[in-house]
Motif scaffolding. Sequence first.
Motif, PDB file in Angstrom:
ATOM      1  N   LEU A  65       0.834  -1.200   0.000  1.00 28.31           N
ATOM      2  CA  LEU A  65       0.000   0.000   0.000  1.00 28.31           C
ATOM      3  C   LEU A  65       0.871   1.253   0.000  1.00 28.31           C
ATOM      4  O   LEU A  65       2.014   1.230   0.433  1.00 28.31           O
ATOM      5  CB  LEU A  65      -0.921  -0.003   1.221  1.00 28.31           C
ATOM      6  CG  LEU A  65      -1.912  -1.159   1.298  1.00 28.31           C
ATOM      7  CD1 LEU A  65      -2.681  -1.103   2.625  1.00 28.31           C
ATOM      8  CD2 LEU A  65      -2.876  -1.140   0.119  1.00 28.31           C
ATOM      9  N   ASN A  66       0.300   2.349  -0.436  1.00 29.81           N
ATOM     10  CA  ASN A  66       1.024   3.611  -0.518  1.00 29.81           C
ATOM     11  C   ASN A  66       1.070   4.280   0.854  1.00 29.81           C
ATOM     12  O   ASN A  66       0.098   4.888   1.295  1.00 29.81           O
ATOM     13  CB  ASN A  66       0.348   4.527  -1.541  1.00 29.81           C
ATOM     14  CG  ASN A  66       1.113   5.815  -1.747  1.00 29.81           C
ATOM     15  OD1 ASN A  66       2.051   6.127  -1.016  1.00 29.81           O
ATOM     16  ND2 ASN A  66       0.707   6.572  -2.740  1.00 29.81           N
ATOM     17  N   SER A  67       2.196   4.196   1.521  1.00 31.41           N
ATOM     18  CA  SER A  67       2.315   4.757   2.867  1.00 31.41           C
ATOM     19  C   SER A  67       2.439   6.279   2.871  1.00 31.41           C
ATOM     20  O   SER A  67       2.518   6.887   3.939  1.00 31.41           O
ATOM     21  CB  SER A  67       3.506   4.135   3.605  1.00 31.41           C
ATOM     22  OG  SER A  67       4.705   4.456   2.947  1.00 31.41           O
ATOM     23  N   PHE A  68       2.418   6.901   1.691  1.00 31.46           N
ATOM     24  CA  PHE A  68       2.406   8.359   1.624  1.00 31.46           C
ATOM     25  C   PHE A  68       0.995   8.908   1.803  1.00 31.46           C
ATOM     26  O   PHE A  68       0.808  10.099   1.981  1.00 31.46           O
ATOM     27  CB  PHE A  68       3.000   8.855   0.298  1.00 31.46           C
ATOM     28  CG  PHE A  68       4.479   8.630   0.212  1.00 31.46           C
ATOM     29  CD1 PHE A  68       5.361   9.478   0.870  1.00 31.46           C
ATOM     30  CD2 PHE A  68       4.989   7.567  -0.505  1.00 31.46           C
ATOM     31  CE1 PHE A  68       6.728   9.270   0.807  1.00 31.46           C
ATOM     32  CE2 PHE A  68       6.353   7.349  -0.574  1.00 31.46           C
ATOM     33  CZ  PHE A  68       7.233   8.201   0.084  1.00 31.46           C
ATOM     34  N   GLU A  69      -0.010   8.005   1.755  1.00 36.13           N
ATOM     35  CA  GLU A  69      -1.399   8.424   1.953  1.00 36.13           C
ATOM     36  C   GLU A  69      -1.758   8.283   3.432  1.00 36.13           C
ATOM     37  O   GLU A  69      -1.546   7.226   4.036  1.00 36.13           O
ATOM     38  CB  GLU A  69      -2.339   7.564   1.111  1.00 36.13           C
ATOM     39  CG  GLU A  69      -2.135   7.760  -0.374  1.00 36.13           C
ATOM     40  CD  GLU A  69      -2.962   6.799  -1.226  1.00 36.13           C
ATOM     41  OE1 GLU A  69      -3.613   5.892  -0.665  1.00 36.13           O
ATOM     42  OE2 GLU A  69      -2.930   6.962  -2.449  1.00 36.13           O
ATOM     43  N   LYS A  70      -2.325   9.355   3.987  1.00 38.30           N
ATOM     44  CA  LYS A  70      -2.635   9.389   5.419  1.00 38.30           C
ATOM     45  C   LYS A  70      -3.580   8.263   5.814  1.00 38.30           C
ATOM     46  O   LYS A  70      -3.370   7.596   6.837  1.00 38.30           O
ATOM     47  CB  LYS A  70      -3.244  10.747   5.788  1.00 38.30           C
ATOM     48  CG  LYS A  70      -3.498  10.884   7.264  1.00 38.30           C
ATOM     49  CD  LYS A  70      -4.049  12.242   7.616  1.00 38.30           C
ATOM     50  CE  LYS A  70      -4.160  12.320   9.128  1.00 38.30           C
ATOM     51  NZ  LYS A  70      -5.235  13.088   9.600  1.00 38.30           N
ATOM     52  N   LYS A  71      -4.646   8.013   5.048  1.00 39.29           N
ATOM     53  CA  LYS A  71      -5.610   6.962   5.389  1.00 39.29           C
ATOM     54  C   LYS A  71      -4.942   5.594   5.429  1.00 39.29           C
ATOM     55  O   LYS A  71      -5.270   4.759   6.262  1.00 39.29           O
ATOM     56  CB  LYS A  71      -6.776   6.931   4.402  1.00 39.29           C
ATOM     57  CG  LYS A  71      -7.774   8.006   4.617  1.00 39.29           C
ATOM     58  CD  LYS A  71      -8.959   7.833   3.685  1.00 39.29           C
ATOM     59  CE  LYS A  71      -9.957   8.920   3.917  1.00 39.29           C
ATOM     60  NZ  LYS A  71     -11.136   8.761   3.059  1.00 39.29           N
ATOM     61  N   THR A  72      -3.998   5.383   4.540  1.00 42.20           N
ATOM     62  CA  THR A  72      -3.279   4.105   4.514  1.00 42.20           C
ATOM     63  C   THR A  72      -2.455   3.937   5.781  1.00 42.20           C
ATOM     64  O   THR A  72      -2.483   2.879   6.417  1.00 42.20           O
ATOM     65  CB  THR A  72      -2.369   4.033   3.269  1.00 42.20           C
ATOM     66  OG1 THR A  72      -3.176   4.151   2.106  1.00 42.20           O
ATOM     67  CG2 THR A  72      -1.599   2.733   3.231  1.00 42.20           C
ATOM     68  N   ARG A  73      -1.728   4.975   6.162  1.00 36.82           N
ATOM     69  CA  ARG A  73      -0.923   4.897   7.380  1.00 36.82           C
ATOM     70  C   ARG A  73      -1.800   4.639   8.602  1.00 36.82           C
ATOM     71  O   ARG A  73      -1.477   3.819   9.457  1.00 36.82           O
ATOM     72  CB  ARG A  73      -0.106   6.180   7.580  1.00 36.82           C
ATOM     73  CG  ARG A  73       1.015   6.374   6.581  1.00 36.82           C
ATOM     74  CD  ARG A  73       1.939   7.518   6.977  1.00 36.82           C
ATOM     75  NE  ARG A  73       1.272   8.785   7.236  1.00 36.82           N
ATOM     76  CZ  ARG A  73       0.969   9.691   6.300  1.00 36.82           C
ATOM     77  NH1 ARG A  73       1.277   9.469   5.031  1.00 36.82           N
ATOM     78  NH2 ARG A  73       0.368  10.822   6.629  1.00 36.82           N
ATOM     79  N   GLU A  74      -2.926   5.351   8.666  1.00 32.74           N
ATOM     80  CA  GLU A  74      -3.849   5.164   9.797  1.00 32.74           C
ATOM     81  C   GLU A  74      -4.375   3.736   9.833  1.00 32.74           C
ATOM     82  O   GLU A  74      -4.413   3.109  10.893  1.00 32.74           O
ATOM     83  CB  GLU A  74      -5.008   6.147   9.711  1.00 32.74           C
ATOM     84  CG  GLU A  74      -4.622   7.570  10.015  1.00 32.74           C
ATOM     85  CD  GLU A  74      -5.761   8.553   9.816  1.00 32.74           C
ATOM     86  OE1 GLU A  74      -6.817   8.164   9.241  1.00 32.74           O
ATOM     87  OE2 GLU A  74      -5.617   9.706  10.231  1.00 32.74           O
TER      88      GLU A  74
END
Length: 156
Positions: A65-74
């Motif tokens: 997943l793209n860890s630059f996207e906030k929702k992904t990190r959350e």
Amino acid sequence: MVSHLIGEFDCKLDAKGRLMVPSGLKKQLPLAETEGLVVHRGFEKHLTIYTKAEWDKITRQLALLNSFEKKTREFIRYFTRGATVLTLDASGRVLLPKSLLEYAGINTEVVLSCQFDKIEVWDKATYDTTLDDEPLNFANLAEEVMGNKGGKVDGE
């Protein structure tokens, strides 16, 4: 063909929070003693246990997943929060972390509910209450979820 976990098991935790893995379930987890299991928070107020191999598959998906996207990190943070490797002791017990037991509201009596590639661990009273809310017309729910999927299941 993939073999899925089957069964529902009523169990009790001992005073230290250890769970005796039922023999009927243990037989379905032949690598659990050598590779271990992983427990983490479920999406509802329960815990989820995976085999280590299944957990590794999930984390490989998360790593893509793209860890630059906030929702992904959350999502990754919440999904992996409290994840713990469980090791079976000589008696076939696993020690469930106190923080996870508190999260799920688990005291002594639990239900282990097998769901394909995972085992949900529920406080028995919560599980019974949740399943008491079965829809009035289960057939309608089945049609909504499973209807018109077209084609056969892999391997048929």
